[in-house]
Scaffold this motif. Structure first.
Motif, short mmCIF file in Angstrom:
data_model
loop_
_atom_site.label_atom_id
_atom_site.label_comp_id
_atom_site.label_asym_id
_atom_site.label_seq_id
_atom_site.Cartn_x
_atom_site.Cartn_y
_atom_site.Cartn_z
N GLY A 53 0.79 -1.23 0.00
CA GLY A 53 0.00 0.00 0.00
C GLY A 53 0.81 1.27 0.00
N ILE A 54 2.10 1.19 -0.27
CA ILE A 54 2.94 2.39 -0.33
C ILE A 54 2.56 3.21 -1.56
CG2 ILE A 54 5.31 3.25 -0.57
CD1 ILE A 54 6.21 0.63 0.82
N SER A 55 2.41 4.51 -1.39
CA SER A 55 2.01 5.38 -2.49
C SER A 55 3.18 5.64 -3.45
CB SER A 55 1.51 6.72 -1.94
OG SER A 55 1.41 7.69 -2.97
N VAL A 56 3.00 5.25 -4.70
CA VAL A 56 4.03 5.50 -5.71
C VAL A 56 4.19 7.01 -5.93
CG1 VAL A 56 4.64 5.22 -8.14
CG2 VAL A 56 3.76 3.27 -6.84
N LYS A 57 3.08 7.72 -5.94
CA LYS A 57 3.13 9.18 -6.11
C LYS A 57 3.93 9.82 -4.98
CE LYS A 57 0.29 13.30 -6.82
NZ LYS A 57 1.14 14.11 -5.92
N GLY A 58 3.74 9.30 -3.75
CA GLY A 58 4.48 9.84 -2.61
C GLY A 58 5.98 9.60 -2.75
N LEU A 59 6.35 8.44 -3.27
CA LEU A 59 7.77 8.13 -3.49
C LEU A 59 8.37 9.05 -4.54
CD1 LEU A 59 7.74 4.20 -3.52
CD2 LEU A 59 8.44 5.70 -1.65
N ILE A 60 7.60 9.28 -5.60
CA ILE A 60 8.08 10.16 -6.67
C ILE A 60 8.26 11.59 -6.14
CG2 ILE A 60 7.44 11.23 -8.87
CD1 ILE A 60 6.12 8.54 -9.61
N ASP A 61 7.29 12.05 -5.36
CA ASP A 61 7.39 13.41 -4.78
C ASP A 61 8.64 13.53 -3.91
OD1 ASP A 61 5.09 14.18 -6.03
OD2 ASP A 61 3.79 13.90 -4.27
N ASN A 79 9.71 -4.64 1.44
CA ASN A 79 8.54 -5.55 1.45
C ASN A 79 7.30 -4.90 0.84
OD1 ASN A 79 10.11 -7.48 2.86
ND2 ASN A 79 9.59 -6.55 4.82
N SER A 80 7.49 -4.22 -0.26
CA SER A 80 6.41 -3.46 -0.89
C SER A 80 5.51 -4.30 -1.78
CB SER A 80 7.02 -2.33 -1.73
OG SER A 80 7.76 -2.90 -2.81
N GLY A 81 6.05 -5.42 -2.28
CA GLY A 81 5.29 -6.21 -3.24
C GLY A 81 5.33 -5.63 -4.65
N PHE A 82 6.12 -4.57 -4.85
CA PHE A 82 6.20 -3.92 -6.16
C PHE A 82 6.73 -4.85 -7.26
CE2 PHE A 82 6.76 0.68 -4.36
CZ PHE A 82 5.40 0.73 -4.12
#
Length: 324
Positions: A53-61, A79-82
């Motif tokens: 459930g980690i936000s990709v947009k948040g990582l990019i920001d 352990n993101s499951g990405f």
């Protein structure tokens, strides 16, 4: 691991890393080593994310945010499951992100066909933390013991590895127990291992199968009752018995084709000492007997799951059948 160590030593880092593989201890160790080398104790330019459930947009920001009085901003994602799902947006961003950002992904399981895995492999570095081979593991243990002014003979060290769960995290815990137990004494012996180490269920089941092979029925049943007394589930014990017989069957089959122990170990995905430990037991059975043993184990499991047989009785009948 050698490549990561070189990067740490030189201080020259890629923009993105993936640390993956089955060995938890090594993943955590190199995650922490990389963090220390890249940002040290700097908390303002370090971010950590864990779980689904980690936000990709948040990582990019975050990647776009300039570091504060530092050359780099480090972002660790664990352990993101990405790497088992489509992550086209993140893969595309990694190709264009600023030089001031550094990503480290830490995962146990990955799909190498995954686009994100391929992107990181081409842009940065993907390090597989697979369990070390027997020789490497023994050198590592010897080094840890030396640092504590302790030592084991090679035969004792192999006995230690045969008796415990060989996950490196667990090995470290068991060594700590041995160091405390042998305070004031340099040499660690087998009796110390028997006294304080937590014996792996698989090793206890091997002892039980060994007793069965030697037709020592009472000893085999006693070992089974000891496992039950330690709150091991009969179905789990049945699973280990099936697994043990299947491993013996595969070793016996490959031995018959002339393969040496180290090749058999590689083919089965186990360490060489496991093969060597099983060789004597293999001699007590024919290949046909081992194959039939596996089939009967599977039948007993089906009997339990369908209610035709009590789970305790199923295991007891197996032990009795093969030890007469």
């Amino acid at each position: 691991m050698k490549i990561l160590s070189q990067h740490i030593k030189s201080g020259e880092f890629k923009s993105v890393y993936l640390i993956y593989g089955a060995e938890d201890y090594l993943r955590k160790q190199y995650r922490d080593k990389m963090k220390l080398a890249i940002v040290g104790e700097d908390t303002m330019n370090y971010s950590y994310f864990e779980g689904k459930g980690i936000s990709v947009k948040g990582l990019i920001d975050l990647g776009e945010t300039l570091p504060f009085f530092s050359e780099r901003r480090l972002i660790i994602v664990e352990n993101s499951g990405f790497f088992s799902s489509s992550q086209d947006e993140l893969a595309a961003y990694l190709k264009e992100m600023p030089e001031t950002a550094c990503f480290i992904f830490v995962e146990k399981d990955v799909d190498k066909r995954n686009k994100l895995f391929k992107t990181i492999s081409s842009l940065g570095y993907a390090a597989n933390m697979a369990p070390p081979d027997e020789r490497t593991l023994m050198r590592w243990i010897a080094g840890l013991l030396k640092g504590e002014q302790r030592q084991m003979s090679d035969s004792t060290l192999r006995y230690f590895l045969e008796r415990i769960d060989t996950d490196m995290e667990n090995i470290r815990r068991e060594l700590d127990k041995l160091v405390v137990y042998t305070d004031g004494r340099r040499e660690i012996v087998r009796e110390d291992i028997d006294a304080v180490c937590t014996i792996h269920t698989e090793s206890r089941v091997f002892d039980m199968i060994e007793a069965v092979a030697e037709k020592k029925q009472r000893k085999a049943l006693q070992l089974y009752y000891e496992l039950i007394g330690q709150k091991e589930e009969p179905l789990r014990i049945l699973y280990w018995i099936t697994r043990q017989f299947n491993q013996l069957y595969q070793i016996k089959e490959l031995q018959g084709k002339g393969y040496p122990a180290h090749v058999i170990a590689e083919r089965l995905g186990v360490r060489s000492f496991v093969v060597r430990k099983n060789e004597e037991v293999c001699r007590q059975f024919s290949l046909a007997e081992l194959r039939r043993a596996v089939e009967i184990c599977v039948e007993r499991e089906e009997d339990v799951k369908t209610g035709r047989l009590d789970k305790n009785m199923a295991v007891e009948l197996l032990i009795v059948r093969f030890s007469v």
